[in-house]
Enzyme design. Structure first.
Site, PDB file in Angstrom:
ATOM      1  N   HIS A  85       0.847  -1.192   0.000  1.00 38.73           N
ATOM      2  CA  HIS A  85       0.000   0.000   0.000  1.00 38.73           C
ATOM      3  C   HIS A  85       0.882   1.240   0.000  1.00 38.73           C
ATOM      4  CE1 HIS A  85       0.875  -0.809   4.216  1.00 38.73           C
ATOM      5  NE2 HIS A  85       0.416   0.376   4.586  1.00 38.73           N
ATOM      6  N   HIS A 104       1.524   3.799   2.086  1.00 37.26           N
ATOM      7  CA  HIS A 104       2.119   4.473   3.245  1.00 37.26           C
ATOM      8  C   HIS A 104       3.644   4.526   3.152  1.00 37.26           C
ATOM      9  CE1 HIS A 104      -1.743   3.598   5.733  1.00 37.26           C
ATOM     10  NE2 HIS A 104      -1.856   4.676   4.984  1.00 37.26           N
ATOM     11  N   ASP A 147       6.132   4.200   5.104  1.00 41.87           N
ATOM     12  CA  ASP A 147       7.041   3.215   5.703  1.00 41.87           C
ATOM     13  C   ASP A 147       7.075   1.921   4.899  1.00 41.87           C
ATOM     14  OD1 ASP A 147       4.346   2.921   6.648  1.00 41.87           O
ATOM     15  OD2 ASP A 147       5.035   1.556   8.211  1.00 41.87           O
ATOM     16  N   HIS A 148       6.353   1.891   3.768  1.00 41.93           N
ATOM     17  CA  HIS A 148       6.373   0.733   2.861  1.00 41.93           C
ATOM     18  C   HIS A 148       6.921   1.100   1.480  1.00 41.93           C
ATOM     19  CE1 HIS A 148       3.836  -1.815   5.539  1.00 41.93           C
ATOM     20  NE2 HIS A 148       3.580  -0.609   6.017  1.00 41.93           N
TER      21      HIS A 148
END
Length: 321
Positions: free
Chosen positions: A108, A110, A112-113
């Site tokens: 997804h 976000h 932090d990904h």
């Protein structure tokens, strides 16, 4: 904006988890330590994102990056937060093991990904046309529900699983009956979600994949994914029952004084009833009240509760059967 920033600050009517800063800091002390690099199954290599102390402490031990396959060419799931140490670790790990990458799958949007995508493209320019995400940007490739990605030793099937975010995808590793669960199911605790009703429907969809092992984006490997999903559903359903019970009790109390009273209450009043006055104002306002509002909206969608507006204030009640 800092590298990888942009996930949990934008997410989340259901639960602004950053309000639990102190609680999460204490919880994090009890988390098991994980090695930076670990072969967690014959087909899955986990590399930690080097971001355990992010701005809202919800990355647990760090974002998990998974290198998937058994041959010299493999695919990767998620790219961490854009921490330089992560990029160095990925480069060293792949070089030492003689691995190249063919696909980059993002669970997804976000930060932090997705924060490590620029580093991957800098180190491996051929990946610029191999970044895959549901609802992609102009420079990314789309992922659709049921899409298959193959490398030696691994068949990975995409499953659209909105809830934590609208674009969220999980990935089934067919050979292992395993699932990369992203942020929908974590290795420790429960996840923050954008839309509770959607997330709960998604959990049933994830359950239907009948996977035994979960590879979450944060935390340890989930050895019994079926049990974990069942527990998440049970917990949320129990909270719904508690909310309904509180509304019924409010109606009964008011009807003891006024026969046709609805016993309608505001979200703030309901939180005070259920959690008492021992919870700090910050947690009430930033976490519990938004979470309660999301539970009530789901119950309203289910036809279990209703609301009225009095003096521009929304008040919730349990309708008569």
């Amino acid at each position: 904006m800092a590298p990888g920033e942009g996930g949990y600050r934008q997410i989340n009517k259901a639960l602004n988890i950053c309000a639990f800063e102190d609680y999460l800091e204490g919880q994090q002390k009890a988390l098991p330590s994980l090695p930076d690099v670990e072969q967690i199954s014959p087909r899955v290599l986990r590399v930690l994102g080097q971001n355990p102390a992010s701005h809202c402490k919800f990355t647990l031990q760090g974002t998990n990056t998974f290198v998937v396959g058994t041959g010299p060419e493999r695919l990767i799931v998620d790219t961490g937060q854009g921490i330089p140490e992560w990029a160095d670790l990925i480069h060293e790990t792949l070089a030492r093991r003689g691995i190249t990458l063919s696909h980059v799958l993002l669970t997804h949007w976000h930060g932090d990904h997705t924060g490590g995508v620029p580093d991957l493209i800098r180190m491996y320019p051929h990946l610029s046309s191999a970044i895959y995400k549901h609802e992609p940007s102009k420079t990314q490739q789309p992922i659709t529900d049921g899409q298959i990605f193959r490398v030696e030793g691994a068949t990975v099937r995409a499953v659209h699983t909105p809830g934590h975010s609208s674009d969220h995808m999980c990935f089934v590793l067919e050979e292992e009956h395993g699932m990369f669960t992203g942020d929908n199911i974590l290795g420790h605790g429960t996840s923050a979600v954008e839309h509770l009703s959607t997330w709960m429907h998604t959990l049933y969809k994830m359950q239907a994949q009948d996977c035994t092992t979960g590879y979450p984006a944060h935390g340890i490997v989930i050895s019994n994914l079926r049990t974990k999903i069942k527990g998440e559903l049970a917990q949320k359903l129990q909270r719904e029952r508690q909310v309904l019970k509180a509304l019924v009790q409010a109606k009964q109390a008011e009807r003891a004084r006024m026969e046709r009273a609805k016993g309608s209450v505001t979200v703030k009043e309901l939180v005070a009833t259920m959690y008492g006055n021992g919870v700090g104002a910050g947690i009430r306002e930033l976490a519990l009240e938004p979470f309660m509002d999301e539970v009530l909206r789901k119950l309203a969608e289910d036809g279990a509760v209703a609301f009225e507006v009095r003096g521009r204030v929304k008040k919730w009640f349990a309708p008569d059967a």
